[in-house]
Every structure is written in C-alpha cells, then in structure tokens.
Enzyme design. Structure first.
Site, PDB file in Angstrom:
ATOM      1  N   ASP A  21       0.832  -1.210   0.000  1.00 45.42           N
ATOM      2  CA  ASP A  21       0.000   0.000   0.000  1.00 45.42           C
ATOM      3  C   ASP A  21       0.864   1.257   0.000  1.00 45.42           C
ATOM      4  O   ASP A  21       1.976   1.253   0.512  1.00 45.42           O
ATOM      5  CB  ASP A  21      -0.906  -0.028   1.245  1.00 45.42           C
ATOM      6  CG  ASP A  21      -2.079   0.938   1.134  1.00 45.42           C
ATOM      7  OD1 ASP A  21      -2.310   1.481   0.036  1.00 45.42           O
ATOM      8  OD2 ASP A  21      -2.757   1.149   2.150  1.00 45.42           O
ATOM      9  N   HIS A  38       2.898   3.364  -8.873  1.00 42.85           N
ATOM     10  CA  HIS A  38       2.710   1.946  -9.194  1.00 42.85           C
ATOM     11  C   HIS A  38       3.953   1.395  -9.896  1.00 42.85           C
ATOM     12  O   HIS A  38       4.380   0.274  -9.639  1.00 42.85           O
ATOM     13  CB  HIS A  38       1.473   1.739 -10.062  1.00 42.85           C
ATOM     14  CG  HIS A  38       0.191   2.091  -9.352  1.00 42.85           C
ATOM     15  ND1 HIS A  38      -0.071   1.700  -8.063  1.00 42.85           N
ATOM     16  CD2 HIS A  38      -0.896   2.806  -9.749  1.00 42.85           C
ATOM     17  CE1 HIS A  38      -1.265   2.151  -7.697  1.00 42.85           C
ATOM     18  NE2 HIS A  38      -1.785   2.831  -8.705  1.00 42.85           N
ATOM     19  N   LEU A 132      10.736 -20.520  -4.610  1.00 47.27           N
ATOM     20  CA  LEU A 132       9.640 -19.700  -4.071  1.00 47.27           C
ATOM     21  C   LEU A 132       8.366 -19.799  -4.931  1.00 47.27           C
ATOM     22  O   LEU A 132       8.436 -19.748  -6.153  1.00 47.27           O
ATOM     23  CB  LEU A 132      10.101 -18.230  -4.026  1.00 47.27           C
ATOM     24  CG  LEU A 132       9.046 -17.191  -3.667  1.00 47.27           C
ATOM     25  CD1 LEU A 132       8.719 -17.246  -2.175  1.00 47.27           C
ATOM     26  CD2 LEU A 132       9.518 -15.787  -4.034  1.00 47.27           C
TER      27      LEU A 132
HETATM   28  C1  FPP Z   1      -1.640   0.282  -3.444  1.00 44.71           C
HETATM   29  O1  FPP Z   1      -1.288   1.625  -3.539  1.00 44.71           O
HETATM   30  C2  FPP Z   1      -1.214  -0.489  -4.594  1.00 44.71           C
HETATM   31  C3  FPP Z   1      -2.013  -1.045  -5.557  1.00 44.71           C
HETATM   32  C4  FPP Z   1      -3.472  -0.946  -5.566  1.00 44.71           C
HETATM   33  C5  FPP Z   1      -1.441  -1.765  -6.681  1.00 44.71           C
HETATM   34  C6  FPP Z   1      -0.230  -2.572  -6.384  1.00 44.71           C
HETATM   35  C7  FPP Z   1       0.410  -2.884  -7.656  1.00 44.71           C
HETATM   36  C8  FPP Z   1       1.743  -2.894  -7.860  1.00 44.71           C
HETATM   37  C9  FPP Z   1       2.779  -2.627  -6.832  1.00 44.71           C
HETATM   38  C10 FPP Z   1       2.227  -3.148  -9.210  1.00 44.71           C
HETATM   39  C11 FPP Z   1       2.261  -4.495  -9.783  1.00 44.71           C
HETATM   40  C12 FPP Z   1       2.423  -5.679  -8.964  1.00 44.71           C
HETATM   41  C13 FPP Z   1       2.919  -6.862  -9.431  1.00 44.71           C
HETATM   42  C14 FPP Z   1       2.718  -8.071  -8.611  1.00 44.71           C
HETATM   43  C15 FPP Z   1       3.664  -6.999 -10.680  1.00 44.71           C
HETATM   44  P1  FPP Z   1      -2.432   2.701  -3.581  1.00 44.71           P
HETATM   45  O2  FPP Z   1      -2.660   3.081  -5.000  1.00 44.71           O
HETATM   46  O3  FPP Z   1      -3.625   2.196  -2.857  1.00 44.71           O
HETATM   47  O4  FPP Z   1      -1.742   3.863  -2.785  1.00 44.71           O
HETATM   48  P2  FPP Z   1      -2.449   4.990  -1.927  1.00 44.71           P
HETATM   49  O5  FPP Z   1      -3.173   4.296  -0.823  1.00 44.71           O
HETATM   50  O6  FPP Z   1      -1.297   5.795  -1.446  1.00 44.71           O
HETATM   51  O7  FPP Z   1      -3.353   5.735  -2.849  1.00 44.71           O
END
Ligand code: FPP
Length: 246
Positions: A21, A38, A132
C-alpha cells in the site's frame, strides 16, 4: 547490526503475505501522477521477490489488485492492467533465473483477455520451478473467495457428494483459492494503514501482523528483513499458554 544479519535461518516463515500500500501517496509526495507510484512499486516487487527467494521462503502472496480496485477511475484501472501485463512479460526471465513459480488467486476471468493470457503463459513457463511460490492476488477479495467456497460446498452437499457433518476447517480450507498452501505466518502491510482490507480473512486467523509506515515504493530489502526479525521474536501460541508451547 543490520536486520539481515539478525535473521535466524532455521526459523524462516513458510508463507509471507503482503498488502502493498501507499503507491499513490508516494507519487503525490514527489508531485507525480499515481502511475509513477505503481511503476516504482513494481521495482519493490522485484526486490522483495528476490529477497524472499534467497531466504528460502516457500510462499510469497502479494495483494496486487482487489475486487474493490475495479471501482477506481477507469484510466487508473487500465493503466494498472497494462503495467501488470508488461511486468509479467518482462519479469518472467527473472522468475526463471530465481527458480520462482508464479500462480494467482482471485477472479482472473474479470481481467482483460490480454492480461489473462500473459499470466497463464507465465504460470505455464514457471510451473516446474521448485523454489519460491509467488502468488499474485488479482481481482481478489476474501469475501468473494468465501462466497465461492460456500457455493461449491453447498453444491457438493446438494449433489450428495458430501454430508453436512463432513464440513470442518480442513474441508473449508480445501475449497479456498489457497487450498495447496500453508496459511500465512506473517502478514505485512505498508503505508501506516492498520487494516486487513478484505485480504485472506480465513487464512490469516493465526498470522502475525506487521505494520510499517513505510510506503510500498520505498519499502527496501532491509525493511523486509526487519519484518522477518520482528516475526521471529514473537511467540506464536495458537490459543495455548506460554508454558504449553515451551
Ligand atoms: C496500493 O497503492 C497499490 C495497488 C493498488 C497496486 C499494487 C500494484 C503494484 C505494486 C504493481 C504491480 C504488482 C505486481 C505483482 C507486478 P495505492 O494506489 O492504494 O496507494 P495509496 O493508498 O497511497 O493511494
């Protein structure tokens, strides 16, 4: 002493689950669009996957996209899907090099066809790897999973394939998307939020929880080792007394 050096190698958690997050907030702090967060988050996924593989962790489950994330603005959903597809294609050689086997949990059928196809191809290619197990939760929510499991169990009872008396913990676990996996020993959530957010509700019953203020794009290997060391200092009692487990 670094956290890495404090790790006890005979007590490595078998299964670590992570709620990644804080990508959006990280980007905002740099004055950048959310997608930059991201993209940086993908770098962290790469680092932590390699670290987990090197430690001999058996399962690493990453919450990449929740059922609720479909409600984000369409541009962000589309961009996230493209990022996932590109990442999987680009990272498959890294997975092969590190002997990592990829799988997914969640409602893959809701993903765009191209994304489904890329994930299936990567799963096939990495299927015989023995290191893994990297499990990506995609279009996943625990309540969705519990509903699916309940429907399938009800159906089996209705069809006479099992009795109501046969329903126990083990059976319910076997109907979950994580059927072949041990429950997480450790759940990590970044970005300072103290919530489970509909992730692995059944499986986290006895997991140790670790929360850090660190945002996912800046979560380092050393932060990961910190979480492992913290976990290793906890006493897991599973409802028993301290004396009973000694
Ligand atoms: C949370 O940050 C993150 C996500 C909803 C997406 C997670 C995706 C990745 C890290 C990229 C791809 C992953 C893989 C496995 C290749 P948020 O957008 O909720 O952040 P915020 O709470 O600060 O708005």
């Amino acid at each position: 002493m670094s956290y890495k050096n404090q790790i006890q190698h005979n007590r490595i958690p078998r299964h670590v689950a992570i709620i990644m997050d804080g990508n959006g907030r990280w980007a905002k702090r740099q004055g950048l669009a959310r997608m930059f967060g991201h993209r940086q988050g993908v770098e962290t996924v790469h680092t932590i996957t390699e670290a987990a593989a090197a430690l001999g962790i058996e399962y690493l489950t990453l919450y990449a996209f929740s059922t609720e994330n479909w409600n984000r603005p369409k541009e962000e959903v589309d961009a996230l899907m493209s990022l996932l597809v590109d990442t999987i294609a680009k990272e498959t050689p890294t997975l092969m090099k590190n002997n990592v086997r990829l799988s997914t949990i969640g409602d893959l059928s809701r993903l765009p066809a191209a994304a489904q196809q890329k994930f299936r191809a990567c799963m096939e290619e990495t299927n015989s790897n023995t290191g893994l197990n990297l499990v990506i939760a995609l279009s996943y929510s625990a309540r969705w999973e519990i509903i699916q499991a309940t429907k399938n169990i009800a159906l089996a009872v209705q069809q006479g394939a099992m009795l109501v008396e046969d329903i126990n913990e083990e059976l319910i676990s076997s109907y979950m998307t994580t059927a072949q996996m041990p429950d997480p020993d450790l759940l990590i959530r970044t970005s300072g939020e103290l919530r489970i957010s509909n992730f692995l509700l059944w499986q986290l019953a006895y997991s140790e929880l670790y929360f850090t203020d660190c945002l996912w794009p800046e979560f380092t290997e050393e932060e990961f080792y910190h979480a492992i060391v913290d976990y290793q200092h906890r006493e897991r009692r599973f409802g028993k007394t301290s004396e009973q487990i000694r």
